[in-house]
Design an enzyme around this catalytic site. Sequence first.
Site: not given
Length: 462
Positions: A179, A214, A317
């Site tokens: 992402h 992911d 992230s």
Amino acid sequence: MSNPHDRVPNPMGPQPAQPPQGDWRWQHPTASVPAGAPAGTPAAAAPQADRPDPWAATRPFQPVPQAQAQAQAHPAPAAPRRRTGLVVTSVVAAALLGGAAGFGGGALAGTLQPQAQSQSATQDAGTTGETVADPQTIADVAAAAGPSVVTVQASSQAGSGEGSGVAVAAGGYIVTNNHVVTLDGQAADASITVETSDGRLLAAEVVGTDPVVDLAVIKVDADLPVVTFASSDDVRVGDTAIAIGAPLGLSNSVTDGIVSAVDRGLRIAGSAAPEGDEQQSEQSPFGFWQENGAQAAQEAISIPVVQTDASINPGNSGGALLNASGQLVGVNVAIASMGQGESAGSIGIGFAIESSLVQRVVEELIGSGEATHGLLGATVSDVTDASVGTVGAQIRELSEGGAAEAAGLQPGDVITAVDGAPVTNAIDATAQVRAHAAGATVTVAYQRDGQEAEAEVTLGGL
């Protein structure tokens, strides 16, 4: 449609005295810049041929035993590892944070979402990327592993954002979240730039992406110190956990805490990049929250994670979660948040994709540009009937000719573990199966009519 990335969650802002019950949000720790900002150049396609072997200097990935100092600081529990079920209300992703804008994306139906990225501010870091042989302080781990963690900047016509990444193989290979490189699933052609801990800016190309869990691998033309993978089987509740990344744009930030839980099954919104003229503007119960109420059409994914109370925020992230020996325990992917907008931020519940899964996917992406995932060939649901006597994932239907049917599993069987990893609900079962490669043989523990049994299952391919 207005862009969802128009506010940066401010963890220092006023927080509600008594947050409403049931209003948790799962978010990715990332943030983006609104569309309309200068568009970046599309990322170059990753070469698939004549690629040097990145594992020549790093194979095998053997976990280094935890130092005695860790055991003294955090004594191991006497009881065997056990994971409790995941109680989910909503999740915020910790990946993207951009420009003057942030993304506080929340998920409905108890799903997790990637977080916003953040702009970076360079700080000094250590000079080696080696495992800490005899750690004494968190500073030792930060100095050793810090140079392996980078800030990842992505930009496209859809906007821009920032997250983190970790150098994992010789030759400039870096793992991050999918992402991050797809701007939460909005762009397939984002231009990627990496900022190292010593302030260098390097162009990066996408080697391969794996939206199923992911993860993504990017590559820069530079040699960076690489981290050592820890074995997920060796991670215990109470172990030291150290997060390094770029929360809220503050590169090389270090936070610490403990491992709060292991073998969690986490359901978050997927971030597969659009194909062709595909537009991610439809309503979806698993999409990202946007100010105009619209949501990107995204499928939900289930992944096995390590839970930690180390502070993780938008921008973390794709960054590293390390143990006291400086080994990679996981790749940070999501946090729990009490709400939207200014109230979104770390509340001490963060999640990182398990290191053993990361290692396998990284090797497959570098080797072929694609990763595989197991398929059980069964529909499962949570156990809600107390007469069953145990939590788990109950088989409702079997796919004809599927892996579960071939192994002798039947409707009504309650799966309680997959290769030793506890299964307390349907999300756990899916996450643990996806963690294995297609064609892998796993041991499935199950209960049938009150009797415990095991089956050897050769998984299909997703």
